[in-house]
Each structure stands twice: as C-alpha cells, then as structure tokens.
Design a protein around this motif. Sequence first.
Motif, PDB file in Angstrom:
ATOM      1  N   LYS A 234       0.829  -1.209   0.000  1.00 31.95           N
ATOM      2  CA  LYS A 234       0.000   0.000   0.000  1.00 31.95           C
ATOM      3  C   LYS A 234       0.865   1.261   0.000  1.00 31.95           C
ATOM      4  O   LYS A 234       0.562   2.235  -0.698  1.00 31.95           O
ATOM      5  N   GLU A 237       2.232   2.373  -3.416  1.00 37.33           N
ATOM      6  CA  GLU A 237       1.305   2.763  -4.488  1.00 37.33           C
ATOM      7  C   GLU A 237       1.440   4.225  -4.888  1.00 37.33           C
ATOM      8  O   GLU A 237       1.398   4.551  -6.073  1.00 37.33           O
ATOM      9  N   ASN A 238       1.552   5.114  -3.930  1.00 38.14           N
ATOM     10  CA  ASN A 238       1.611   6.555  -4.203  1.00 38.14           C
ATOM     11  C   ASN A 238       2.776   7.165  -3.430  1.00 38.14           C
ATOM     12  O   ASN A 238       2.584   8.010  -2.564  1.00 38.14           O
ATOM     13  N   LYS A 265       5.863   7.897  -7.514  1.00 38.55           N
ATOM     14  CA  LYS A 265       4.871   8.817  -8.079  1.00 38.55           C
ATOM     15  C   LYS A 265       5.505  10.136  -8.481  1.00 38.55           C
ATOM     16  O   LYS A 265       5.290  10.638  -9.586  1.00 38.55           O
TER      17      LYS A 265
END
Length: 425
Positions: A234, A237-238, A265
């Motif tokens: 998790k 992810e970003n 990102k």
Amino acid sequence: MKLYNIKDRSEQVNFEQALKQGLGRYQGLFFPDSIKKLDNLASLLRMELVPRSSAILAHMLGGEVSKDVLDAILEKAFTFPAPVVKVSENIHALELFHGPTLAFKDFGGRFMAQCLAQFNAGKKTTILTATSGDTGAAVAHAFFEMENVNVVILYPKGKISVMQEKLFCTLGKNITTLAIEGTFDDCQAIVKQAFDDQELREAIALNSANSINISRILAQICYYFEAFAQLDAKQRENLVISVPSGNFGDLTAGLLAKALGLPVKRFIAATNSNDTVPRYLKTKSWTPRQTLATLSNAMDVSAPNNWPRIEELFNVQGWPLECLGYGVTTDSQTIDALRELDALGYLCEPHGAIAYAELTKQLQPGETGLFLCTAHPAKFKESVEDILGNHVELPEALASCADLPLLSQDFGADFSAIREFLMAM
C-alpha cells in the motif's frame, strides 16, 4: 555500458573510461546512452541489498563488468544498512548515515574506490575532489591507504561543520586536504579547471570522486530500490520522495531509478536558500547567485554540477520538467522542522529536516512520503544541540577523531597555486 558526453555527443566512452576520466571534453558530464527498464522488479524487491544492487548494476553496465566481479565489489562497498524508519502515520525517513563516515556519500565513495581498485591494475592515480562537507570524508575513508592512489580534497575553509572537518582532515598518509578561502562553488570551479588542463591531467593521472563521476551516481541508485523494498504494498502505491539537494547527484540517482522502472509517483527537489534550481523551474531563467552560508552547509551550492544530467534525463524520457516538485526552506524553517521532528521522537539534522519540511508542505491525501536523511545528526552536533537543547552523543567514528589535529593546508581560491602544488606532488 555506453555513455556520452552531454556537451559533446561525439565523445563516447564505456564505464571503465568514464570511471577513470571523470569529466569529458568541455567539462561535460557522461550520461548513459540507453536506459532500459528492469523486467524483474518484483523478484528484485525480494532480494537483500547487495545481490539486488549487483543485479541492477549488471543490468545497467550491460556485461562490461561480470556479475562475479560486481558481487565482490559490492560486498566490500555496501557493508552497512539503509533502514527506513517510520516518523509519522504516512511519512518515513530513509537513513543513509550508517556507513563509516556517517553520510550517504559512503555508498558512492566506496563503490567508486572498489571499482578503481579493480580496473586500475596498480597504476598511479590522483583523485581530486571538492566537498561541501560529506563527500570529503566518504572519499577520504574509501581510498585511505589504497596503494598507488593519492587523494586531494578541496573544501571551503570555515564553511563546513567541525565534525565534518575532523572526519577527513585528520587522516594524513595518502589523503591531502586543502582549506580554500572561498565557497564550495570556488572549490568546484578549481576542480573543473584542473580537468581542462591536459598537461596536468596526464602528469598526475587525474580523476575525480565528486558526483560528476558516474560511478558515484550508479551506486546511489541502489538505495532507492532498497527503500522501496522495505515499504509494504500500500505504501508503494503513491510514493513521494523528497531529496535534500545541493549538487543534485542524489536526486539524479533517484530519477534514474524511476527511469529503470521504480514506480515512484514523484520526486521533490528540496533546497536551502541557495535556490538556483527552484528559481529556474519557476522562471526558466538559470541565474546562479552568490552562495549563501546556511545551517545545511553540504547543500550550499549555487551552481549544481549534476543539473545537466537531470535535464538530459527528462528530455530522453520525455518527462515534462513541470512534474518535478521543488521547494526552498530557509534556516528559520529548518529550525522549525528539526523541532517538529524532535517532538515526533525523531532526531534529525538540517539537511534531512529540509527534505522533511518540503515533503510535509507538498504531500497529498492518500500519498506516502519518504524523505532522505543524508547525514548523522552528530555530524552537526553544535547546531543540533543549540536548536533542540538536547545532548547529541558522538558515535565512535566521530569520537575517535574529535581530538585529533587538523592536517589541512590553507590556499586562496587560485587555480595556478593549486596547479603548482599538484604538479609538485
């Protein structure tokens, strides 16, 4: 591995040549001719630091250095961890100060030293480098007592911390340190002049261990993958990474990691009041000013050497420069960030605090933030203790040299005098 000179694309070299030469014609930086994405990211992230780094660098070097040789080089170079530490709910610190000189430069300096030992075959070499604080110690310790290698380090007199100076100016033997009356940019300019002097280069077999040397940048790519591997699915992810930026080698390495396929990102270039790059990104005008002395002295650079590599990378990858985050943190804001981190139970120093400050300003909901801690707080003991009112314990690496005499020689910012000194060596 093929590399070309950004200022003269007709000059093309392999990794060994770039390693030994440092700079190309017209003071041009070497840049990879091609950057192919890694196709085995998931399996790489399950590896430990050394085997993963060997696989990444083998991919980049394209067979020029055998996997067995790379394994041996990295086992000697990367003998310390780079842990990710949780600071708050969605912000983590990547600690890069667990090496022998307590700074991120240990990764690049030790990798370069081991590569030169592999390729040099007993030939004499003079390493000439400029430092704004941490490079000097990392390079000095990486090459200390290495046969047939003389190291000459230029640093701005009175503009690095006491502990930084003690770490590399007390060694002697094959390490020579020159305290220059001027700024880091003056030191860097002298190094560039030396590389433009063909007679000098040939007479002393000149090389540089600054981040102008591509080997340093390649080594630094590896700890971005190490950081990513320590985060859960998790958090990956970003992910937004904030990099304290002075000469911009660290950020160059992170962006190369992204080009290799590391799914970051975005990056934030966090600077102190020496804000040439943030102003450039805002106005599109490259206007370096006089270098200012700040709490974060290793970032006191007005003409960052590695910026051309970053622009080249964005151009090659087709990335708009507008997607690079940036921000400027003043000394007073750095103090605030140090105190905020202390309140969270995390002891930091000015460079990491700047990366944290810019990260907290720019992190969006749903994103995970990672900021780079590039030096141990004890390297800035006086300022950190003064700001926080806490005692900072000296690690053994600093305690062992704290009372040793400095062996530096004083020079003006005068290339001709330093050239004479180098030729006499």
